[in-house]
Enzyme design. Structure first.
Site, mmCIF file in Angstrom:
data_model
loop_
_atom_site.group_PDB
_atom_site.id
_atom_site.type_symbol
_atom_site.label_atom_id
_atom_site.label_comp_id
_atom_site.label_asym_id
_atom_site.label_seq_id
_atom_site.Cartn_x
_atom_site.Cartn_y
_atom_site.Cartn_z
ATOM 1 N N HIS A 186 0.823 -1.210 0.000
ATOM 2 C CA HIS A 186 0.000 0.000 0.000
ATOM 3 C C HIS A 186 0.860 1.265 0.000
ATOM 4 C CE1 HIS A 186 0.831 1.176 4.172
ATOM 5 N NE2 HIS A 186 0.742 -0.098 4.488
ATOM 6 N N GLU A 205 -2.315 -6.436 8.054
ATOM 7 C CA GLU A 205 -0.998 -6.409 8.677
ATOM 8 C C GLU A 205 -1.057 -7.118 10.026
ATOM 9 O OE1 GLU A 205 2.120 -6.660 8.732
ATOM 10 O OE2 GLU A 205 2.713 -4.691 7.932
#
Length: 208
Positions: free
Chosen positions: A11, A83
């Site tokens: 990202h 994550e």
């Protein structure tokens, strides 16, 4: 033999990245203005693959990156692409954490230590490896020969250190924001070896 291609992309930048904070799945930050501008620059300077499906982490920063890079392409949100959870270390400055003995202990992969509220390291790695193989399985079953996946730096490093050829250490699979790796596998390789091959850098031409 038919091959399946997955473009694994980190990202874009968040304010937490710019501020040097330790941000995991416990903080759902959006892209910052600098992050959006950086992704736009990458799109203008280099080529991203054209795909019909983008797997994304459920975190806002990943979904926004998918939109910036792939427009209205269909997104499929995968919870296990998030994550790691950093527990009591979440959102704290890295420059302070490196002075914390418990943080140093957690960074040692042989310690087996898990800080309060964090995702155990072994469970994180197991999740990442299983998820990567699951994405390829989905593609094979659904008939998608090419797709993209927007996730997080730690996830990418874990996935590739476990499942990618050539074999490298996790830190050797670090990816810049908005960048990543093109992976390829056929059914025999996926079933027999549980491995994929890293064949290129995304966006194309980035390191040329």
């Amino acid at each position: 033999m038919k091959t399946f291609t997955l473009h694994l992309i980190r990202h874009g930048l968040t304010q937490g990245n710019l501020d040097g904070l330790y941000v995991g799945s416990g903080t759902d930050l959006p892209l910052c203005g600098e992050g959006i501008a950086q992704l736009d620059h990458l799109r203008q300077q280099f080529a991203y693959p054209e795909v019909e499906l983008v797997f994304t982490s459920p975190m806002l920063r990943a979904k926004q990156t998918a939109e910036q890079l792939f427009g209205s392409t269909r997104q499929l949100e995968i919870p296990d692409l998030r994550e790691a959870g950093f527990g009591c270390f979440e959102g704290k400055p890295v420059k302070e954490l490196v002075q914390n003995p418990d943080f140093v202990r957690w960074m040692d992969p042989t310690s087996g230590f898990t800080p309060e509220g964090a995702e155990p390291t072994l469970e994180f790695h197991q999740r990442c490896g299983k998820t990567l193989m699951g994405l390829f399985e989905f593609m094979m079953r659904a008939g998608h020969t090419e797709a993209a996946c927007v996730t997080h730096g730690g996830v990418i490093m874990s996935m590739l250190a476990q499942k990618a050829l050539p074999q490298r250490k996790p830190e050797d699979w670090m990816a810049d924001p908005g960048c990543g790796y093109t992976l390829r596998a056929d059914v025999a390789m996926w079933m027999r070896d549980g491995l994929v091959e890293a064949v290129d850098i995304v966006p194309f031409g980035y390191l040329d």
